[in-house]
Every structure is written in structure tokens, then in C-alpha cells.
Design a protein around this motif. Structure first.
Motif, PDB file in Angstrom:
ATOM      1  N   GLY A 153       2.492  18.090 -56.303  1.00 54.52           N
ATOM      2  CA  GLY A 153       2.403  18.975 -55.433  1.00 54.52           C
ATOM      3  C   GLY A 153       3.616  20.038 -54.884  1.00 54.52           C
ATOM      4  O   GLY A 153       4.451  20.134 -55.705  1.00 54.52           O
ATOM      5  N   HIS A 157       4.373  18.397 -49.843  1.00 61.40           N
ATOM      6  CA  HIS A 157       4.012  16.936 -50.531  1.00 61.40           C
ATOM      7  C   HIS A 157       5.330  16.265 -50.763  1.00 61.40           C
ATOM      8  O   HIS A 157       5.372  15.211 -51.220  1.00 61.40           O
ATOM      9  N   THR A 211       7.247  10.957 -46.614  1.00 65.90           N
ATOM     10  CA  THR A 211       6.868  11.956 -47.500  1.00 65.90           C
ATOM     11  C   THR A 211       7.892  11.590 -48.698  1.00 65.90           C
ATOM     12  O   THR A 211       8.831  10.937 -48.879  1.00 65.90           O
ATOM     13  N   ALA A 258       1.578  24.298 -50.469  1.00 64.15           N
ATOM     14  CA  ALA A 258       0.971  23.160 -50.572  1.00 64.15           C
ATOM     15  C   ALA A 258      -0.652  23.428 -50.821  1.00 64.15           C
ATOM     16  O   ALA A 258      -1.300  22.612 -51.450  1.00 64.15           O
TER      17      ALA A 258
END
Length: 300
Positions: free
Chosen positions: A11, A43, A77, A223
Motif C-alpha cells: 500500500g 497504509h 499502522t 491510498a
């Protein structure tokens, strides 16, 4: 190559800038940038990448930035830490610090710059670094800045010599190189795009995500572009890529991250656009040029 879960390490993972205030690293502002990325749907985050001006930071500052990132992210994250430097000793110190933290998901280690090592030197460099830790790690391939290219056969040797090697951030216009990596090394390599202009094209040939400087400014569309590619909606992904075209160019109107920091300050993402020498803030002429781009994009 280390086998990874298909949803791990992919990502848009922007390389965060380093905020300065009166010559010192502004760690509070850095924590705010981490929060901004999480809120905007990235991401993950890349800590101490090229956009962070790492060559102007001490080892102690880079390590403390890692600590701040871990605390600010609080497990919400993915965190990738760039631990490379021009010397093995500095890279070892940075790698040991980051790898010791459970919250760090992967490492990114740039080819040693300035020395222009032979290919066999790169293999041995990465082999010895891999003995220091058990984290998944990637090569940061940026021949334009490091003045050394990783040949495909060298990547294959590194893969064979390093148990936790998983991929590469590729910051080069050589798109064919990426297909060769998948063909000659491993089709499951994690390859991240390192140049904005190749974001969509490189993902279309198999890159797993983006580590783009412009993600500091426009995290959500990046994203969304990754997610569109994963969903097989290449028309939507291409439309997002084109929508970002002007801002992608603007990021490189001057040396990265000079334009980026000005635009981030202009949009209120961080309080100052201060740099450390030899980098200096945007000129008045560049500011006007960047303001025009921001206005055209509807951001101001």
C-alpha cells in the motif's frame, strides 16, 4: 526470500519529512505528521527516508525519531524504518535500534552512497547487516542519489544470502527492471514505487505499493489508487494518477523536500518549512509557483 502474509507490507507508505524548529528536530510536530497519515488513510509510514533529510540528522536524532513514531502510531499502522547510511558503522547502529523494537514491521536499507561499491561489496554489505536482526527488510534502490546500481544478478545473490530479505523500494525510471526482478528473483517480492511519475505504471506491472514523497501532502488519493489497483479497477487508478500529475511534478520543482515542506506549511499540515544546510527553504519565486499549483488543484 522470507515468505510474508499476502496482506502484510503493501500500500501507500509515505516517507515522512522531518520538521525542524530553530535548528532542532520538532518531535511534537513529527508526532502530528504520524497522526495525519493515519487519519488520511495511508497504509503505513516510512521513517527516516530520503524525504526526511536523513543525511542532516545525527544517529541519535534518527533513532529518537523512530521512538517518537512508534509512540505516536501506537500500533495503529505499519511502520517501516529506513536504517541505511553511507557507512556500515552508522547503518549498523541505526539497524540495531530499529530492529530491537517489536512495533517496527520492516526495515529499508539504502545502498551505501558516495563509496560506489562493486556489486560483490553490496552482497557482502547486506549479508552482514542481515546477521544483526530478524526483521523483514528491503533494499532502497536509488541510483540517482547513491551513484550505485543494484544489478539483477546482484539482487538474486542478496536474496540467496539474506534470510529475511523481502523486496525493494525502486526509485528509478527503469520500469523494465521491475519486471526483471519478478522474473529473475521472485514473483512475490515486495516492490514499492519510489518515483511519483511511475506510481500507476509500476503498480500495473506488479509493485505492491508506493513510498512517494507526495504522500506527505496528499495521502488519501495515493491510498485510494493502491486500493483501486488491488480491486482490479485500473481505470479508476489511472484517473487518480492523472489527478495527481500537477502536484507530482511540483514536488520536484526543487530538491526534495524543499517544495514539499513549503506546501505542507501552506496547507497547515506542519508549522514550519525549515531545513538544515545544505538545503534551504523555497525562494519567493518558487513559493509563487507552488501556490499556483495548489490553487489549480483546489487545495487553497
Amino acid at each position: 526470500m522470507l515468505s510474508l502474509d499476502k496482506d502484510f507490507l503493501k500500500g501507500s507508505i509515505p516517507p515522512l519529512v522531518t520538521p525542524f524548529r530553530d535548528g532542532a528536530v520538532d518531535y511534537d510536530a513529527y508526532a502530528g505528521l504520524v497522526e495525519f497519515q493515519i487519519r488520511e488513510g495511508s497504509h503505513g509510514i516510512l521513517v527516516n527516508g530520503t524525504t526526511s533529510e536523513p543525511s542532516s540528522l545525527t544517529v541519535e536524532e534518527r533513532n529518537h525519531i523512530v521512538d517518537v513514531a512508534v509512540e505516536a502510531a501506537a500500533g495503529r499502522t505499519t511502520i517501516v524504518v529506513a536504517t541505511g547510511s553511507q557507512s556500515f558503522a552508522e547503518t549498523e547502529a541505526l539497524t540495531r535500534h530499529a530492529a530491537a523494537k517489536n512495533a517496527i514491521d520492516a526495515l529499508l536499507i539504502v545502498t551505501p552512497y558516495y563509496a560506489r561499491p562493486p556489486q560483490r561489496g553490496l552482497v557482502e554489505y547486506y549479508r552482514q547487516l542481515n546477521t544483526l536482526h530478524d526483521k523483514p527488510w528491503m533494499i532502497y534502490h536509488i541510483p540517482g542519489r547513491a551513484a550505485v546500481d543494484v544489478k539483477i544478478e546482484t539482487a538474486r545473490e542478496i536474496d540467496a544470502a539474506c534470510p529475511t530479505f523481502v523486496g525493494m523500494k525502486h526509485a528509478s525510471l527503469d520500469l523494465g527492471y521491475v519486471s526483471e526482478l519478478f522474473e529473475q528473483v521472485d514473483e512475490d517480492l515486495r516492490v514499492f514505487v519510489g518515483l511519483e511519475e511511475l506510481s500507476f505504471p509500476m503498480m500495473a506491472v506488479g509493485a505492491c505499493g508506493l513510498m512517494n514523497a507526495v504522500g506527505n501532502l496528499r495521502p488519501r488519493p495515493l491510498a485510494e489508487m493502491c486500493e483501486a489497483v488491488w480491486a482490479g479497477d485500473l481505470f479508476a487508478a489511472r484517473a487518480l494518477h492523472r489527478r495527481l500529475f500537477e502536484i507530482n511534478k511540483a514536488v520536484f520543482y526543487d530538491i526534495n523536500p524543499i517544495p514539499m515542506k513549503y506546501m505542507m506549511k501552506r496547507l497547515g499540515i506542519m508549522p514550519e518549512n525549515e531545513h538544515r544546510l545544505p538545503l534551504v527553504p523555497a525562494t519567493a519565486e518558487l513559493e509563487r509557483k507552488l501556490d499556483t499549483v495548489l490553487e489549480k488543484m483546489g487545495l487553497v
